[in-house]
Design an enzyme around this catalytic site. Structure first.
Site, PDB file in Angstrom:
ATOM      1  N   ASP B 402       1.153  -0.701   0.210  1.00 29.37           N
ATOM      2  CA  ASP B 402      -0.179   0.392   0.197  1.00 29.37           C
ATOM      3  C   ASP B 402       0.661   1.141   0.367  1.00 29.37           C
ATOM      4  O   ASP B 402       2.128   1.097   0.510  1.00 29.37           O
ATOM      5  CB  ASP B 402      -1.183   0.457   0.918  1.00 29.37           C
ATOM      6  CG  ASP B 402      -2.309   1.321   1.434  1.00 29.37           C
ATOM      7  OD1 ASP B 402      -2.629   1.565   0.679  1.00 29.37           O
ATOM      8  OD2 ASP B 402      -1.812   1.617   2.316  1.00 29.37           O
ATOM      9  N   GLU B 492      -8.085  14.667   8.235  1.00 30.88           N
ATOM     10  CA  GLU B 492      -8.407  15.802   8.673  1.00 30.88           C
ATOM     11  C   GLU B 492      -7.790  16.009   9.407  1.00 30.88           C
ATOM     12  O   GLU B 492      -8.280  17.901   9.644  1.00 30.88           O
ATOM     13  CB  GLU B 492      -9.477  14.931   8.607  1.00 30.88           C
ATOM     14  CG  GLU B 492     -10.655  14.329   8.000  1.00 30.88           C
ATOM     15  CD  GLU B 492     -11.774  13.780   8.724  1.00 30.88           C
ATOM     16  OE1 GLU B 492     -12.227  13.040   9.358  1.00 30.88           O
ATOM     17  OE2 GLU B 492     -12.961  13.926   7.683  1.00 30.88           O
ATOM     18  N   THR B 668      -2.195   1.291  -4.480  1.00 28.44           N
ATOM     19  CA  THR B 668      -3.004   2.747  -4.189  1.00 28.44           C
ATOM     20  C   THR B 668      -4.366   2.856  -4.061  1.00 28.44           C
ATOM     21  O   THR B 668      -4.626   3.108  -5.647  1.00 28.44           O
ATOM     22  CB  THR B 668      -1.816   3.560  -3.793  1.00 28.44           C
ATOM     23  OG1 THR B 668      -2.456   5.098  -3.143  1.00 28.44           O
ATOM     24  CG2 THR B 668      -1.907   4.118  -5.206  1.00 28.44           C
TER      25      THR B 668
END
Lengths: 366, 1120
Positions: B402, B492, B668
């Site tokens: 990943d 975030e 990804t």
């Protein structure tokens, strides 16, 4: 920098609960021990030509003299062997060839032979059998060691392993089993012929079995009396035996289960051709050899039938060295292996030196 | 398991809160749900024995040995049943004890959970009960820092706003606080009396294991009124196993209990992965089984040929029993065959399985203990979830990794943003000297003030971040220093922190309101109406808020690909430039858009959403569909760029893996540009790598997509084919290929290839694609959905040769590929713990992969391969003399060795040295293994368990077996080997062979050992000493329980014979010398190779050091 995402803080502030899920919440640093880090101090040998080939060379140098030593020792052992089966029609024992167990009177024959060289030290007399499968599984297991160890209940109730030699005429057989039943029962007697007179040679029948067998493993049944006949009461002789076990010998300490001929026979041989120790001829005085060179005669009471299974019987006279009886194998093997090692060591050492030089020269520039 | 049958999962269940009937007319029917007893244990006292035995004998090896044992019991066989029974029962008992102990621990844990006391509200009174007594429908009170005893629907908390905080650390390892909400209508019921007055039913789905999904509906009945229905979601459900935090107490009603709780449903183990080594073992087993059967057949045949001669069959001295004579010949032959099988059965080693398992189990500790894989930051080391796959780590051919959180750190830093095409960037170094209100901004041109503020407000509102206070959540603290933002996504937090830098500070939630402190230090309040969380399929999140002035606003934040189609097209251009440039620099970009909603619009949407929220099934999908409708014609405000730095040593690790012959694929979900630049930075692509692109960009128009794709595929295929035949002579996994190719493909194109619209010739293109993939040194797959990742892994896994694949990832979206690959590795990252929980191994950082594979994997492979080969070898030379002996004992199945030796050989005399070897051996230093990745290639393709080495070991075993037997055979030509002329019998013969055997086999291992720790010395010399000691002991006593005293003083007599000593030394030497010579020659060849390699590596390293320079120039260029 007040508001920093920081997993560490949270993990510290709230140690994760002990859940059944497990796995989570281990935050201990691994110990820095040599074992856990796989860093134990270790010896790391690498077999290289440089270390091994000289070793081969040295091993060769050691093996060759050992081999020669063994070989010479083995060659110095005197051994004389007579096949008295009697398959050859010219053999004196030919008449006895098809003898059966119970032939009365027993068939006897005499074989004359000449020893060309004297036997200087103690002489050991063996009998040898060929094509006799003492190592057959059915045969090997056909014995009852607890009976032989003097266990009274086993005496009267022999083990099942002894079948079909465990009972005869509804009486338990002592000693039971195929091994005991087929005990070698030829009688061999040796005479030196000195000017036509037969001088009997004393054959010692004690000291032929392992000490531990005679004294521990084999025991006569115990009881109030020393009378073996009484102790063996209720048992019967093995089918093929002419006499019961308590009449094997006249001497009390060599009778019954602790008869040494019997004990020797009970140690089953490894291979179908084997020899077993029969008698000892001890050297009487230091002046004369045990057996002088000259004529001898062997008197055989031929009881043991081997022709039916194509077997052979031999009588062997042998002296013994520190390494046992005559055995050319060990000496030859040592000499061969030693020479090969020596040869390999020398040849490869030469080759290695050539390569080795090249290697070191290649190492320098790096 | 107990109650949660599959068929019960469909449909819904109705729960009566507090067991109160909703109306007097309906008779309350007691429903049958399972009780709250947790049973994680497998056995009870009663069924332990049969169940455990059954499970153990289901294993093929155990079953085989059971059969052998039964044959020994039934048929008259040469060896007593004890010889094979003892090892078998030893194995069985050890396993049973281990499993029993583990189960006992589980019982204890269960009991602790089941007997813990809980408070249940019954008739307005609190009743203390054992946890196991909770029934569905009970109202349970839970106090702070207690764990929930079952899955509860949150009714009310001590907080007026009906909020409680929960951590799920023991469920999924996420230690942040999660906020759960009570249904508005019940928040007021804060006392026992109040809560007892509640009459309600809950309809919810049947239990299912997904921790993050729950749909339900609560119907609240008030006297003489229509029932009020409210929707329930995962935010209303308190899961068993999580802990209540920062809240004094809560009331909840039990909906799922006992084995139906989500935690229990998740408890089920993962499917077992089998390693390639085990397959090799099974293949070898088949070979040895064939050898075994053929040996038995040969012996049986020869036996009957030999016995055709009557004096051989039954000489006078050795007659058969009546029973033997009476059995039919066929039956006798069959029994004989079985007997031979039993005699030779030791060739298949019982103890190998135990030893292999012990090795794996104990060996895996070294991974967890490894200090170098310990990470100071998260205070954790590596975690081993399965020990079955240790050796597989040494066989990896494909690495699927990943990007975010795996190659990169996933610790986000807000870099810059652009508002209406104007770039806003600040350098942290310039912070000092600026006033806080104005913000340390550096403007590159300035957007309108209102747009700027709108953008920053969007950043402050469109997220799911929470604030964790220093001590308590409620109440604003002036001292902001002790706050921490908590969120499941670090992006975030970076964005909220970024907004703060520009003057807008998010202050947290207060009931439905979100508070934001603006640049003028005023506090603005927004009512949060609806949130649709970020999910990887939609790739965006939206919130609907109402400002204090009553305006409805929709803010949407997401990937450019999902935002651009939904905003006014004329606004895109200026932002797009920024987004693309940021992506090139390897930043993660998000676009922010907004939309003003009219009152009517909102009303309509609100109705739709409320309706959707009520739905019991597919709620999320329905909500997503509604949001899809609203999220159109939005206005693009700007974009953000967040940096995700590469993990330390990520590039070096990738380079090492590639040098070790592994192919590294990056899968990804990120944008192509971002992913590409990460690939360059992590040296997956070199500057000279030729990139083949299969992306939506190269595909062009949507109509001709497929044709174009096929054209491209064929073109690339041709290109690769032309280039590769030249190199075919070289090693398959050679690291020097003249031209390196890299492939880039994105999700939509991949789905085009894998799921084509028309199925004509599709499989053909699929295989072409696969061929292209396999020929490229590195492949980058971007824009991947989680399932597509798994699809790719499966595709590679099933290609010819079945290469061993490894997946490494950190997030929930990597779980599917982690489960799919042969070896799944989880990074204990910041995106929760799902990946680590589902993995086979978990490591803190990507760089640890290097040591895990190159050192641990390599060592484990070598160790276990040697272990397996050695086991077969030592049993072959153990049994071969026994086989040869049959030729000299009339094929009578006479065992050569005593029963004790037969039994003890594998469990005592020769087991520990090989176990120690297989745990401690380091044929090459760990440091060398880690620093020289090319060593990994030496063991690639299961090199040590191929047929060639297997044949070598088999040959060695046979040779030694022959030497043992015939050496002693010739020695026994004259069996009087003692100096007193006494003779040896058959047991001495066997003992000599056995002594030579034990010494040779142990010394052979000693020769192979390259790493002699004190433990190796101890077990090797200890085993030999034990053998000698045992032999004396075994022969020194008349054992009352033995039928035959075969070994009585046999060993003692043996050692008094000089000839025997000489023979033993000679035979050991003969057996070992070919091996010694071979090792010497191999070392010599190796050393010469190493020399030439060293030269090559010198030139290589000089080349390698150039690379970062090249890279630097590239990234510098891209920044411009």
């Amino acid at each position: 920098m007040a508001v920093n995402y920081n997993a560490k803080e949270e993990a510290d502030g709230h140690p994760s609960g002990v859940g059944a899920s497990g796995g989570a919440g281990k935050s201990r640093k691994p110990d820095n021990t040599a074992f856990k880090q796989q860093r134990l101090p270790a010896w790391q040998p690498i077999l290289t030509a440089g270390t091994v080939l000289p070793a081969f060379f040295i091993i060769g140098l050691i093996f060759i003299p050992i081999g020669i030593g063994i070989f010479v020792t083995s060659n110095n052992i005197r051994e004389y062997e007579i096949d008295y089966t009697g398959t050859d029609s010219s053999s004196p024992c030919n008449k006895c060839l098809n003898v059966s167990w119970n032939s009365t009177p027993p068939c006897t024959c005499t074989i004359n032979f000449t020893l060309n060289q004297p036997f200087e030290t103690n002489v050991f007399m063996y009998y040898g059998l060929s094509n006799f499968y003492q190592n057959h599984r059915r045969y090997v297991k056909s014995r009852d060691d607890s009976q032989l160890n003097g266990d009274n209940s086993s005496l009267l109730h022999p083990s099942k392993e002894c079948e079909p030699y465990s009972t005869s005429e509804n009486k338990p057989i002592a000693p039971c089993g195929a091994i005991a039943n087929s005990m070698f029962n030829d009688t061999l007697e040796l005479f030196r012929i000195d000017n036509e007179t037969r001088i009997p040679i004393t054959l010692n029948k004690k000291g032929i079995a392992w000490w531990t067998d005679k004294n521990v493993k084999f025991r006569n049944p115990s009881g109030n009396t020393n009378n073996l006949t009484a102790l063996f009461q209720g048992t019967t002789k093995p089918v093929n035996w002419p006499k019961p076990v308590y009449m094997l010998d006249s001497e009390a300490d060599n009778n019954g289960f602790i008869n040494e001929d019997f004990i020797v026979w009970m140690r089953t041989a490894a291979l179908p051709t084997f020899r077993k120790l029969y008698r000892l001829i001890e050297r009487k005085n230091n002046l004369q050899p045990t057996l002088q060179a000259g004529k001898y005669s062997l008197d055989i009471t031929y009881n043991y039938p081997v022709h039916s299974f194509d077997g052979r019987k031999r009588m062997i006279l042998s002296t013994i060295s520190w390494m046992g009886g005559k055995n050319p194998f060990l000496g030859i093997a040592y000499i061969t292996v030693g020479s090969i090692c020596f040869f390999l060591g020398v040849v490869l050492l030469v080759i290695h030196h050539k390569y080795g030089n090249r290697n070191t020269s290649a190492d320098i520039p790096n | 398991k107990l109650c949660a049958g599959e068929e019960k999962r469909v449909g819904t269940r109705t729960v009566f809160v507090g067991h109160r009937p909703v109306s007097e007319t309906d008779a309350y029917v007691e429903q049958k749900f399972c009780d709250n007893r947790i049973v994680s244990s497998k056995y009870t006292v009663w069924n332990f024995l049969p169940k455990n035995l059954f499970e153990q004998f289901r294993r093929i090896a155990n079953f085989y040995f059971l059969i052998i044992f039964l044959v020994q019991v039934i048929v008259d066989t040469p060896t007593s049943p004890v010889t094979s029974g003892l090892p078998l029962f030893f194995v069985i008992i050890v396993t049973a004890i281990k499993q029993g102990y583990e189960d006992w621990l589980r019982h204890r844990a269960d009991k602790e959970v089941n007997k813990s006391s809980v408070f249940i509200v019954e008739n307005a009174k609190q009743v203390k009960k054992h946890s196991e007594k909770i029934k569905v429908g009970d109202i349970v009170e839970v106090k702070a820092d207690e764990t929930f005893p079952c899955d509860l629907i949150f009714l009310a908390s001590s907080n007026d706003d009906g909020i409680c905080y929960v951590t799920t650390a023991s469920l999924d390892g996420e230690s942040n606080f999660k906020t759960h909400y009570a249904v508005r209508d019940t928040t007021g019921l804060q006392t026992d009396d109040d809560i007892d007055s509640l009459t309600a039913t809950i309809e919810c789905e049947q239990p299912q294991p997904d921790l993050y999904k729950f749909v339900g509906r609560i119907n609240i009945y008030r006297s003489n009124q229509e029932p009020v229905a409210r929707s329930l979601g995962p935010e209303n459900l308190l899961l068993k196993g999580s802990t209540l935090k920062n809240t004094k107490k809560i009331y909840g009603v039990a909906v799922y209990t006992g084995m139906e709780t989500k935690m229990a449903l998740n408890y089920q183990g993962k499917s077992q992965k089998r390693s390639a080594v085990e397959k090799s073992i099974n293949a070898f087993l088949v070979v040895y089984l064939c050898i075994l059967v053929s040996k038995a057949t040969v012996c049986t045949t020869l036996k009957y040929i030999w016995q055709s001669n009557p004096f051989n069959d039954e000489p006078w001295y050795n007659q058969k029993t009546i029973k033997e004579r009476d059995t039919f010949k066929i039956l006798r032959m069959f029994t004989d065959f079985l007997s031979f099988m039993v005699l030779f059965n030791f060739i298949i080693p019982v103890s190998m399985y135990v030893t292999v398992e012990m090795q794996k189990f104990l060996g895996s500790f070294f991974i967890a203990w490894d200090k170098e894989m310990y990470d100071e930051e998260i205070k954790e080391g590596a975690l081993v979830n399965t020990s079955d796959l240790n050796e597989e780590l040494g066989q990896v051919e494909y690495v699927f990794t990943d990007k975010t959180g795996t190659l990169t750190e996933n610790s986000m830093k807000f870099i810059e943003c652009c508002i209406d095409g104007h770039k806003y960037k600040d350098g942290i170094s310039e912070v000092d000297g600026f006033s806080h209100t104005d913000g340390p901004l550096r403007y590159y041109g300035k957007a309108e003030k209102c747009r700027e503020e709108l953008f920053l407000r969007a950043l402050c509102l469109c997220h799911t971040v929470q604030i964790k206070g220093g001590d308590n959540v409620d109440g604003l603290r002036v001292n902001q220093e002790c706050w921490t933002y908590i969120s499941s996504s670090p992006d975030e937090i970076a964005l909220v922190k970024g907004a703060k830098k520009y003057g807008f500070t998010f202050l947290g939630h207060e009931a439905d309101y979100m508070k934001v402190q603006n640049q003028k230090n005023e506090i603005e309040k927004y009512q949060l109406l609806h949130v649709l969380n970020f999910d990887p399929v939609r790739r965006r999140m939206s919130v609907i808020v109402k400002t204090s002035t009553g305006i409805f606003l929709l803010f949407c934040k997401g990937a450019d690909s999902s935002i651009f189609p939904r905003v006014q097209q004329d606004e895109i251009q200026q932002t797009k430039v920024h987004v693309e440039r940021n992506a090139m620099d390897g930043y993660r970009t998000l676009c922010v858009a907004f939309k003003e909603l009219t009152q009517e619009d909102y009303k309509k949407i609100n109705d739709q959403l409320s309706e959707a929220k009520m739905a019991l099934q597919d709620r999320e999908e329905k909500m997503a569909r509604i949001f899809d409708d609203i999220e159109a014609d939005m206005h693009l405000i700007g974009a953000t760029a967040v940096e995700d730095r590469l993990q330390e040593h990520a590039a070096e690790t990738i380079e090492a893996l590639q040098t070790a012959g592994m192919k590294v694929w990056v899968l990804t979900g990120d944008k192509m540009e971002t992913a590409k630049s990460t690939c360059y930075a992590s040296r997956l692509f070199q500057t000279n790598t030729e990139l083949l692109e299969l992306t939506t960009k190269t595909m062009g128009d949507s109509d001709r997509k497929e044709e174009r794709l096929h054209e491209l595929l064929l073109e690339y295929h041709k290109k690769l084919l032309q280039d590769f035949p030249k190199n075919s002579g070289k090693l398959k996994r050679s690291w020097t290929v003249s031209q390196e190719y890299g492939l880039i493909i994105d999700g939509s194109t991949l789905s085009l290839i894998l799921n084509p619209s028309q199925d004509s010739s599709s499989s053909n293109y699929k295989s072409i694609f696969l061929q292209i993939c396999l020929k490229c040194t590195s492949v980058l797959c971007c824009r991947m959905a989680p399932l597509q990742k798994a699809q790719i892994v499966r595709m590679v896994k099933n290609t010819k040769g079945n290469p061993i694949t490894l997946s490494i990832g950190d997030g929930a979206n990597d779980v599917s590929m982690i489960l799919e690959a042969h070896v799944g590795i989880g990074i204990k990252g910041k995106e929760g713990r799902q990946a680590a929980r589902n993995s086979d191994y978990a490591v803190p950082k990507f760089k640890h992969l290097r040591k895990l594979l190159l050192a641990h994997g390599h060592l484990y492979y070598v160790r276990i391969a040697h272990l397996v080969q050695y086991f077969f070898y030592k049993n072959l030379c153990f049994i071969l003399p026994q086989f040869l002996y049959q030729f000299f004992c009339g094929f009578s199945q006479q065992p050569l060795y005593d029963a004790a030796y037969l039994t003890m050989y594998n469990i005592c005399f020769t087991s520990l040295p090989i176990l120690a070897y297989s745990l401690l051996e380091q044929h090459i230093n760990i440091e060398t293994l880690t620093s020289d990745p090319r060593l990994y290639m030496k063991i690639s393709d299961n090199a040590m368990l191929q047929w060639k080495p297997f044949l070598y070991w088999t040959f060695l075993g046979s040779f030694e077996g022959l030497v043992f037997f015939f050496g002693v055979y010739f020695l026994f030509q004259n069996s009087s080997l003692e100096h007193n002329g006494k003779v040896f019998g058959n047991w001495t013969f066997g003992t000599i062979v056995f002594t030579v055997l034990v010494f040779t086999v142990t010394l052979k291992l000693a020769l192979d050992t390259r790493f002699w720790t004190w433990m190796n010395h101890f077990v090797i010399w200890g085993s030999l000493a034990f053998y000698v000691f045992f032999s004396f002991f075994w022969g020194g006593i008349i054992w009352p329980f033995l039928k035959q005293q075969r070994m009585y003083f046999v060993f003692a007599h043996m050692v008094t014979s000089v000839s025997t000593w000489l023979a033993i030394v000679l035979l050991i030497f003969i057996s070992l010398s070919p091996e010694i010579l071979l090792v010497v020659f191999k070392n010599k060849v190796q050393r010469r190779k190493k020399l030439s390699n060293r030269k090559a590596s010198d030139s290589l390293s000089s080349r390698r050091s150039v690379r970062p320079l090249l890279l630097r120039t590239f990234s510098d260029e891209s920044n411009v």
